[in-house]
Design a protein around this motif. Structure first.
Motif, PDB file in Angstrom:
ATOM      1  N   SER A 466       0.834  -1.205   0.000  1.00 51.42           N
ATOM      2  CA  SER A 466       0.000   0.000   0.000  1.00 51.42           C
ATOM      3  C   SER A 466       0.864   1.248   0.000  1.00 51.42           C
ATOM      4  N   ARG A 467       2.120   1.137   0.409  1.00 56.34           N
ATOM      5  CA  ARG A 467       3.110   2.206   0.262  1.00 56.34           C
ATOM      6  C   ARG A 467       4.252   1.660  -0.587  1.00 56.34           C
ATOM      7  N   THR A 468       4.599   2.342  -1.657  1.00 53.05           N
ATOM      8  CA  THR A 468       5.725   1.893  -2.461  1.00 53.05           C
ATOM      9  C   THR A 468       6.965   1.818  -1.579  1.00 53.05           C
ATOM     10  N   SER A 469       7.650   0.688  -1.593  1.00 49.36           N
ATOM     11  CA  SER A 469       8.753   0.449  -0.665  1.00 49.36           C
ATOM     12  C   SER A 469       9.881   1.455  -0.838  1.00 49.36           C
ATOM     13  N   ILE A 470      10.368   1.975   0.293  1.00 49.72           N
ATOM     14  CA  ILE A 470      11.565   2.808   0.281  1.00 49.72           C
ATOM     15  C   ILE A 470      12.743   2.054   0.894  1.00 49.72           C
ATOM     16  N   PHE A 471      12.554   0.780   1.178  1.00 52.66           N
ATOM     17  CA  PHE A 471      13.577   0.010   1.886  1.00 52.66           C
ATOM     18  C   PHE A 471      14.205  -1.094   1.036  1.00 52.66           C
ATOM     19  N   ASP A 472      13.583  -1.457  -0.069  1.00 51.62           N
ATOM     20  CA  ASP A 472      14.043  -2.608  -0.843  1.00 51.62           C
ATOM     21  C   ASP A 472      14.110  -2.287  -2.328  1.00 51.62           C
ATOM     22  N   TYR A 473      14.855  -3.128  -3.049  1.00 49.54           N
ATOM     23  CA  TYR A 473      14.920  -3.031  -4.504  1.00 49.54           C
ATOM     24  C   TYR A 473      13.623  -3.600  -5.065  1.00 49.54           C
ATOM     25  N   ILE A 474      12.944  -2.817  -5.867  1.00 53.31           N
ATOM     26  CA  ILE A 474      11.622  -3.230  -6.345  1.00 53.31           C
ATOM     27  C   ILE A 474      11.294  -2.457  -7.612  1.00 53.31           C
ATOM     28  N   GLY A 475      10.385  -2.992  -8.392  1.00 52.58           N
ATOM     29  CA  GLY A 475       9.856  -2.263  -9.542  1.00 52.58           C
ATOM     30  C   GLY A 475       8.503  -1.657  -9.200  1.00 52.58           C
ATOM     31  N   VAL A 476       8.109  -0.655  -9.941  1.00 53.12           N
ATOM     32  CA  VAL A 476       6.837   0.040  -9.713  1.00 53.12           C
ATOM     33  C   VAL A 476       6.003  -0.126 -10.987  1.00 53.12           C
ATOM     34  N   PRO A 477       5.200  -1.188 -11.056  1.00 53.66           N
ATOM     35  CA  PRO A 477       4.633  -1.648 -12.338  1.00 53.66           C
ATOM     36  C   PRO A 477       3.864  -0.591 -13.135  1.00 53.66           C
ATOM     37  N   THR A 478       2.941   0.115 -12.494  1.00 49.66           N
ATOM     38  CA  THR A 478       2.147   1.093 -13.238  1.00 49.66           C
ATOM     39  C   THR A 478       3.037   2.190 -13.795  1.00 49.66           C
ATOM     40  N   PHE A 479       3.994   2.637 -12.998  1.00 54.45           N
ATOM     41  CA  PHE A 479       4.915   3.672 -13.446  1.00 54.45           C
ATOM     42  C   PHE A 479       5.844   3.141 -14.530  1.00 54.45           C
ATOM     43  N   GLN A 480       6.245   1.872 -14.416  1.00 51.27           N
ATOM     44  CA  GLN A 480       7.120   1.288 -15.432  1.00 51.27           C
ATOM     45  C   GLN A 480       6.467   1.277 -16.805  1.00 51.27           C
ATOM     46  N   ARG A 481       5.144   1.153 -16.828  1.00 52.76           N
ATOM     47  CA  ARG A 481       4.463   1.190 -18.130  1.00 52.76           C
ATOM     48  C   ARG A 481       4.595   2.569 -18.769  1.00 52.76           C
ATOM     49  N   TRP A 482       4.581   3.611 -17.928  1.00 50.37           N
ATOM     50  CA  TRP A 482       4.803   4.950 -18.480  1.00 50.37           C
ATOM     51  C   TRP A 482       6.261   5.122 -18.906  1.00 50.37           C
TER      52      TRP A 482
END
Length: 623
Positions: A466-482
């Motif tokens: 529910s909060r985009t992680s600020i602690f781990d390596y991760i992708g942000v799917p909706t933003f990645q589409r942009w």
């Protein structure tokens, strides 16, 4: 609690109805001519195109964004969204679980690091940047300097974090300039407190790692040499959130240690305080007050850090948990900053409304988070519980400092609007965003991915979705589409995502070009509740104006109901705008497809008819 809240609402409504209308007009308090818009971006996530999203994944598994991902194309797209400032979150070198010993960086212990990529608020070296963000980590500072130049080239100003309340438990400051010392280097560790110690100590006690519960283990239980449940620190130091235990709780900020600003353990001050009348004085007077005075060592260290980044080209700072640091320090710090750059953008995280005016006027902050007033009110309304009446209550209560209260609907600490735990649908934020952006002269902030409806659903490792992680390596799917494989053109976005971004682009670009939004404010909400059939607490209406622009703004927070209204403009507004009787054409500034006419009678009352659909907003401009 609900009965108490309902009674409070009735009292407020009664009071508002019985006040003189002219007294509710808000006059501008700023010399800034146009609105400012801050785009907060979590730097290591922005350009990451990896879609693996393994919980606790490594850089090799989940990927990481780089400074170089902020190309001129990417930055131009951000600016064209209607942005004036970009806040690069996570720039200073903080703890990370990755081996950089080959370039002289020591390994960080997972027992005192949150997540694998580490908290950006556990800074390890204030004179350098996160090596993860560089294509060539040994040249990471030069790569950040190149990013500063690219940012300025496209016409954006940039902000980075300074975290004054605490530093990483293993702070080293290896690249501290010659002639200066890292935090703690000369501390007397035999005593709990000394004014010029940078930290507080627990003499004769050894630090112990928190007791983990509910199945939590650092790195998700992965066994590496340093993840052994131990970290050597003798004597133990106070933890960042103020815990004085040698073994902090797992919910404490155990990865950090609290900085000492000359506040004794009993809470009394070991420095000179500001005279009572200094809240009315400018930053030059504050600078002169402190010049030549003997201040605590931590004050000078953070002042030097801020001036270092300003000299590099940074245009301002976001100060983490500023209210946990004495306001006198901020007077000292911010007056020094303003003497070097009078236009520096200074934004502070302060959550106690009783401290707002102190930190603005005595602390010389430009802006504070408007979290517990407008944000929390709008969140309640978006969730379907609150009444729009409370928007005006908030605005009236802060009319003397309205320009200083930065408005937002998302940031790295808050739930994503599209998450099921919040609204579940990013479109529900549209009326709230119009109110947030247009209600006052204060800056507006959006968080990267908000403009395309990112829900923050990934299980990254530390923390929860529910909060985009600020602690781990991760992708942000909706933003990645942009991002679209770093073309930054929305090539993979869905139609809903494109339409949402188009809405944000229209709204934000209007706000930064509008003179009325830096002018005066008057709600017409209560008048319409009394005089307009069908108008209720899910609608909100207000006026903004300047000498050359007059706006009537109407929003519908209901996600199902369409309103057919003959909206009223009260006599006192017609007089303020000096409108004669007759018909005045208007045009919506968001989509330009609604053009009602404001009819003004001989009795100086105005009205116009509109149909406003669920979650729709209009910004009508008198032609």
């Amino acid at each position: 609690m609900r009965k108490w809240y309902a009674l409070l609402v009735l009292i407020i409504i009664f009071a508002c109805k019985n006040d003189k209308k002219e007294e509710k007009i808000m006059k501008p308090t700023s010399s800034i001519k146009k609105k400012e818009v801050v785009y907060q971006v979590f730097t290591r996530l922005f350009g990451n195109t990896n879609t693996t999203n393994k919980p606790w994944g490594t850089i090799e598994e989940n990927g990481v964004g780089k400074f170089s991902d902020f190309t001129e194309k990417a930055l131009t797209e951000i600016k064209d969204l209607g942005v004036t400032h970009i806040w690069y979150t996570g720039i200073p070198h903080h703890d990370v679980i990755r081996d950089y010993t080959s370039i002289g960086i020591s390994n960080d212990d997972p027992d005192i690091v949150k997540g694998r990529a580490g908290s950006p608020y556990a800074v390890k070296d204030y004179y350098n940047v996160n090596p993860d963000l560089a294509d060539d980590p040994k040249n990471r500072l030069k790569e950040f300097q190149a990013l500063i130049k690219r940012t300025h080239k496209v016409g954006l100003k940039l902000i980075i974090d300074i975290v004054p309340n605490h530093v990483a438990r293993n702070y080293e400051g290896k690249t501290t300039p010659k002639g200066q010392e890292p935090f703690g280097a000369s501390d007397d560790t035999s005593v709990e407190y000394h004014r010029d110690n940078n930290f507080y100590y627990i003499p004769n006690a050894e630090f112990k790692v928190p007791q983990w519960q509910d199945g939590y283990q650092p790195l998700g239980g992965e066994k590496i040499s340093l993840a052994d449940g131990k970290y050597t620190e003798i004597p133990a130091r106070w933890t960042g959130n103020g815990s004085r235990l040698a073994q902090p709780d797992r919910n404490d900020w155990y990865e950090t240690v609290k900085v000492n600003y000359g506040v004794r353990p009993d809470g009394s001050y070991d420095f000179e305080v500001l005279p009572d009348n200094f809240d009315a004085k400018d930053y030059k007077s504050h600078f002169e007050f402190w010049e030549g005075k003997n201040v605590p060592d931590s004050w000078m260290k953070f002042k030097d850090i801020a001036l270092y980044w300003l000299a590099m080209g940074v245009d301002g700072f976001r100060f983490d948990m500023a209210e946990m640091v004495p306001v006198e320090f901020w007077s000292y710090m911010n007056s020094n900053i303003k003497m070097q750059n009078s236009t520096a953008f200074l934004l502070a995280e302060v959550y106690n409304p009783d401290l707002y005016r102190t930190y603005i006027h005595k602390g010389k902050m430009d802006y504070l988070y408007d979290k517990v007033e407008l944000y929390d009110s709008l969140k309640h309304i978006m969730a379907g519980h609150g009444w729009t009446d409370h928007i005006e209550t908030v605005e009236r209560g802060m009319k003397d400092i309205e320009h200083h209260m930065l408005r937002f609907l998302e940031n790295h600490d808050e739930q994503r609007i599209a998450s099921p735990e919040f609204a579940g649908d990013p479109k529900i934020a549209k009326p709230a965003m119009v109110v947030s952006a247009a209600l006052s002269t204060a800056p507006t902030m959006i968080y990267f991915g908000q403009e395309v409806g990112e829900p923050g659903a990934e299980n990254a490792g530390f923390g929860s979705p529910s909060r985009t992680s600020i602690f781990d390596y991760i992708g942000v799917p909706t933003f990645q589409r942009w991002v679209n494989n770093k073309k930054f053109d929305g090539g993979q976005s869905t139609e809903d995502e494109k339409n949402l971004r188009d809405f944000y682009k229209r709204l934000l670009n209007f706000t930064i070009g509008s003179s009325a939004l830096m002018g005066q404010y008057q709600e017409i909400h209560y008048y319409n509740k009394d005089h307009t059939e069908g108008y209720d607490h899910r609608v909100f209406s207000f006026c903004r104006w300047s000498d050359d622009e007059k706006l009537i703004i109407v929003t519908n927070f209901d996600k199902e109901k369409t309103y057919d209204l003959t909206l009223k403009v009260p006599e006192f507004m017609i007089e303020k705008w000096k409108l004669s009787s007759g018909t005045f054409p208007m045009e919506d500034q968001l989509y330009h497809d609604s053009n009602p006419e404001l009819k003004v009678t001989d009795t100086k009352r105005g009205e116009f008819s509109i149909q406003i659909k669920p979650l729709e907003s209009f910004i009508f401009k008198l032609k």
